[in-house]
Design a protein around this motif. Structure first.
Motif, PDB file in Angstrom:
ATOM      1  N   LEU A  41       0.741  -1.307   0.001  1.00 60.64           N
ATOM      2  CA  LEU A  41      -0.122   0.030   0.035  1.00 60.64           C
ATOM      3  C   LEU A  41       0.866   1.260  -0.013  1.00 60.64           C
ATOM      4  CD1 LEU A  41      -2.799  -0.746   2.387  1.00 60.64           C
ATOM      5  CD2 LEU A  41      -2.967  -0.785  -0.126  1.00 60.64           C
ATOM      6  N   CYS A  42       0.515   2.332  -0.879  1.00 62.12           N
ATOM      7  CA  CYS A  42       1.321   3.490  -0.784  1.00 62.12           C
ATOM      8  C   CYS A  42       0.326   4.809  -0.855  1.00 62.12           C
ATOM      9  CB  CYS A  42       2.015   3.525  -2.316  1.00 62.12           C
ATOM     10  SG  CYS A  42       2.802   5.185  -2.636  1.00 62.12           S
ATOM     11  N   TYR A  43       0.723   5.430   0.089  1.00 64.80           N
ATOM     12  CA  TYR A  43      -0.064   6.772   0.448  1.00 64.80           C
ATOM     13  C   TYR A  43       0.652   7.816  -0.050  1.00 64.80           C
ATOM     14  CZ  TYR A  43      -2.192  10.411   3.324  1.00 64.80           C
ATOM     15  OH  TYR A  43      -2.673  11.758   3.692  1.00 64.80           O
ATOM     16  N   VAL A  44      -0.011   8.589  -0.869  1.00 62.94           N
ATOM     17  CA  VAL A  44       0.506   9.949  -1.455  1.00 62.94           C
ATOM     18  C   VAL A  44      -0.263  11.176  -0.936  1.00 62.94           C
ATOM     19  CG1 VAL A  44       0.945  11.092  -3.494  1.00 62.94           C
ATOM     20  CG2 VAL A  44       1.217   8.473  -3.316  1.00 62.94           C
ATOM     21  N   GLN A  45       0.405  12.128  -0.867  1.00 63.05           N
ATOM     22  CA  GLN A  45      -0.158  13.484  -0.257  1.00 63.05           C
ATOM     23  C   GLN A  45       0.223  14.465  -0.986  1.00 63.05           C
ATOM     24  OE1 GLN A  45      -0.204  14.046   4.140  1.00 63.05           O
ATOM     25  NE2 GLN A  45      -0.818  16.214   3.642  1.00 63.05           N
ATOM     26  N   SER A  46      -0.083  15.477  -1.709  1.00 64.54           N
ATOM     27  CA  SER A  46       0.231  16.411  -2.278  1.00 64.54           C
ATOM     28  C   SER A  46      -0.673  17.716  -2.437  1.00 64.54           C
ATOM     29  CB  SER A  46       0.448  15.897  -3.719  1.00 64.54           C
ATOM     30  OG  SER A  46       1.054  16.860  -4.690  1.00 64.54           O
ATOM     31  N   THR A  70      -1.170  -1.946  -9.257  1.00 64.07           N
ATOM     32  CA  THR A  70      -1.407  -3.347  -9.494  1.00 64.07           C
ATOM     33  C   THR A  70      -2.260  -3.223 -11.016  1.00 64.07           C
ATOM     34  OG1 THR A  70      -3.531  -3.360  -8.476  1.00 64.07           O
ATOM     35  CG2 THR A  70      -1.710  -4.042  -7.151  1.00 64.07           C
ATOM     36  N   THR A  71      -2.197  -4.483 -11.528  1.00 59.97           N
ATOM     37  CA  THR A  71      -2.871  -4.610 -12.646  1.00 59.97           C
ATOM     38  C   THR A  71      -4.172  -3.930 -12.917  1.00 59.97           C
ATOM     39  OG1 THR A  71      -3.189  -7.117 -12.469  1.00 59.97           O
ATOM     40  CG2 THR A  71      -1.384  -6.650 -13.554  1.00 59.97           C
ATOM     41  N   THR A  72      -5.015  -4.221 -11.759  1.00 61.01           N
ATOM     42  CA  THR A  72      -6.651  -3.845 -11.589  1.00 61.01           C
ATOM     43  C   THR A  72      -6.523  -2.227 -11.608  1.00 61.01           C
ATOM     44  OG1 THR A  72      -6.658  -4.173  -9.366  1.00 61.01           O
ATOM     45  CG2 THR A  72      -7.470  -5.951 -10.952  1.00 61.01           C
ATOM     46  N   GLY A  73      -5.486  -1.489 -11.183  1.00 61.16           N
ATOM     47  CA  GLY A  73      -5.539  -0.044 -11.020  1.00 61.16           C
ATOM     48  C   GLY A  73      -6.191   0.299  -9.917  1.00 61.16           C
ATOM     49  N   ILE A  90     -13.163  12.091  -8.922  1.00 62.55           N
ATOM     50  CA  ILE A  90     -12.349  10.862  -7.923  1.00 62.55           C
ATOM     51  C   ILE A  90     -11.135  10.698  -8.413  1.00 62.55           C
ATOM     52  CG2 ILE A  90     -13.695   9.056  -8.655  1.00 62.55           C
ATOM     53  CD1 ILE A  90     -13.595   8.266  -5.951  1.00 62.55           C
ATOM     54  N   ALA A  91     -10.174  10.290  -7.814  1.00 64.63           N
ATOM     55  CA  ALA A  91      -8.798  10.161  -8.680  1.00 64.63           C
ATOM     56  C   ALA A  91      -8.746   8.637  -9.128  1.00 64.63           C
ATOM     57  CB  ALA A  91      -7.643  10.144  -7.415  1.00 64.63           C
ATOM     58  N   TYR A  92      -8.126   8.172 -10.121  1.00 67.81           N
ATOM     59  CA  TYR A  92      -8.119   6.872 -10.687  1.00 67.81           C
ATOM     60  C   TYR A  92      -6.653   6.633 -11.312  1.00 67.81           C
ATOM     61  CZ  TYR A  92      -9.221   3.061 -13.699  1.00 67.81           C
ATOM     62  OH  TYR A  92      -9.151   1.698 -14.285  1.00 67.81           O
ATOM     63  N   ILE A  93      -6.228   5.233 -10.885  1.00 65.22           N
ATOM     64  CA  ILE A  93      -5.137   5.121 -11.668  1.00 65.22           C
ATOM     65  C   ILE A  93      -5.328   3.978 -12.714  1.00 65.22           C
ATOM     66  CG2 ILE A  93      -2.779   4.175 -11.300  1.00 65.22           C
ATOM     67  CD1 ILE A  93      -3.057   5.450  -8.113  1.00 65.22           C
ATOM     68  N   ASN A  94      -4.854   4.053 -13.588  1.00 65.29           N
ATOM     69  CA  ASN A  94      -4.965   2.918 -14.651  1.00 65.29           C
ATOM     70  C   ASN A  94      -4.204   1.612 -14.239  1.00 65.29           C
ATOM     71  OD1 ASN A  94      -6.625   4.080 -16.607  1.00 65.29           O
ATOM     72  ND2 ASN A  94      -4.958   5.035 -17.697  1.00 65.29           N
ATOM     73  N   GLY A  95      -4.633   0.665 -14.466  1.00 67.09           N
ATOM     74  CA  GLY A  95      -3.921  -0.595 -14.055  1.00 67.09           C
ATOM     75  C   GLY A  95      -2.540  -0.908 -14.823  1.00 67.09           C
ATOM     76  N   ASN A  96      -1.583  -1.191 -13.809  1.00 72.88           N
ATOM     77  CA  ASN A  96      -0.147  -1.390 -14.163  1.00 72.88           C
ATOM     78  C   ASN A  96       0.422  -0.260 -14.875  1.00 72.88           C
ATOM     79  OD1 ASN A  96       1.996  -3.188 -14.072  1.00 72.88           O
ATOM     80  ND2 ASN A  96       1.604  -3.651 -16.261  1.00 72.88           N
ATOM     81  N   SER A  97      -0.034   0.992 -13.942  1.00 74.12           N
ATOM     82  CA  SER A  97       0.958   2.202 -14.503  1.00 74.12           C
ATOM     83  C   SER A  97       1.247   3.054 -13.308  1.00 74.12           C
ATOM     84  CB  SER A  97      -0.192   3.110 -15.336  1.00 74.12           C
ATOM     85  OG  SER A  97      -1.146   3.463 -14.532  1.00 74.12           O
ATOM     86  N   TYR A 130      -3.182   3.760  -2.774  1.00 68.41           N
ATOM     87  CA  TYR A 130      -3.397   2.703  -3.735  1.00 68.41           C
ATOM     88  C   TYR A 130      -2.456   1.402  -3.707  1.00 68.41           C
ATOM     89  CZ  TYR A 130       0.940   4.316  -6.151  1.00 68.41           C
ATOM     90  OH  TYR A 130       2.187   4.888  -6.472  1.00 68.41           O
ATOM     91  N   GLN A 131      -2.900   0.373  -4.172  1.00 64.34           N
ATOM     92  CA  GLN A 131      -2.086  -0.947  -4.246  1.00 64.34           C
ATOM     93  C   GLN A 131      -0.885  -1.059  -5.194  1.00 64.34           C
ATOM     94  OE1 GLN A 131      -4.200  -4.609  -4.122  1.00 64.34           O
ATOM     95  NE2 GLN A 131      -2.945  -5.527  -2.823  1.00 64.34           N
ATOM     96  N   THR A 132       0.289  -1.476  -4.787  1.00 60.89           N
ATOM     97  CA  THR A 132       1.328  -1.546  -5.908  1.00 60.89           C
ATOM     98  C   THR A 132       1.784  -2.924  -6.113  1.00 60.89           C
ATOM     99  OG1 THR A 132       3.018  -1.598  -3.808  1.00 60.89           O
ATOM    100  CG2 THR A 132       2.417   0.458  -4.502  1.00 60.89           C
TER     101      THR A 132
END
Length: 133
Positions: A41-46, A70-73, A90-97, A130-132
Motif C-alpha cells: 500500500l502506498c499513501y501519497v499526499q500533495s 497493480t494490474t487492476t489499478g 475522483i482519483a483513478y489510476i490505470n492498471g499497471n501504471s 493505492y495498491q502497488t
C-alpha cells in the motif's frame, strides 16, 4: 506480533520519500508530493497547482507516481480543490501504471477532468492510497 515469526507476516517493506508529478499537457509549478509505502500500500499526499495549460480539452494526466499500481489499478482517497466549473471528480489510476487521472462522479461513462476545467489559479489537495505491484 504475538510470537508470529512467519516471513509472510513480517513488516519488511516500509519506505518514505518525496517526488514530483509530471503532467501530460503543459507544466505545473506546484507538483511535489510525499509518500509512505507499507507493504503493497502506498499513501501519497500533495497539493498540485500552477498549470500552464488550463484551456485545452486534454485530460489532466499526472505522471510520476512513486510506484506502479497493480494490474487492476484504482485508487482510494480524497481530494478537494477550487475547480468550480468541473463538478466532482475522483482519483483513478490505470492498471499497471504510474499515471493518475480524475474521473467525474456525475453522469455516465468515464469522463475525465480536462485542462479546460482547471482554473487559471487554484489547487487540488490530494490524499491518495493505492495498491502497488
Amino acid at each position: 506480533f504475538n510470537g508470529d515469526t512467519a516471513a509472510a507476516n513480517a513488516l519488511d517493506d516500509y519506505e518514505e520519500g518525496t517526488g514530483t508529478f509530471g503532467v501530460a499537457s503543459g507544466t505545473m509549478s506546484g507538483n511535489s508530493y510525499t509518500y509512505t509505502k507499507i507493504g503493497r500500500l502506498c499513501y501519497v499526499q500533495s497539493v498540485i497547482s500552477g498549470w500552464s495549460d488550463y484551456t485545452s480539452s486534454t485530460s489532466l494526466e499526472l505522471t510520476g507516481l512513486p510506484f506502479t499500481a497493480t494490474t487492476t489499478g484504482h485508487a482510494a482517497g480524497s481530494s478537494m480543490g477550487n475547480l468550480n466549473s468541473s463538478g466532482k471528480h475522483i482519483a483513478y489510476i490505470n492498471g499497471n501504471s504510474r499515471v493518475l487521472f480524475y474521473h467525474s462522479t456525475t453522469g455516465s461513462g468515464y469522463n475525465t477532468l480536462k485542462h479546460s476545467e482547471l482554473p487559471s489559479s487554484g489547487s487540488i489537495h490530494l490524499f491518495l492510497t493505492y495498491q502497488t505491484t
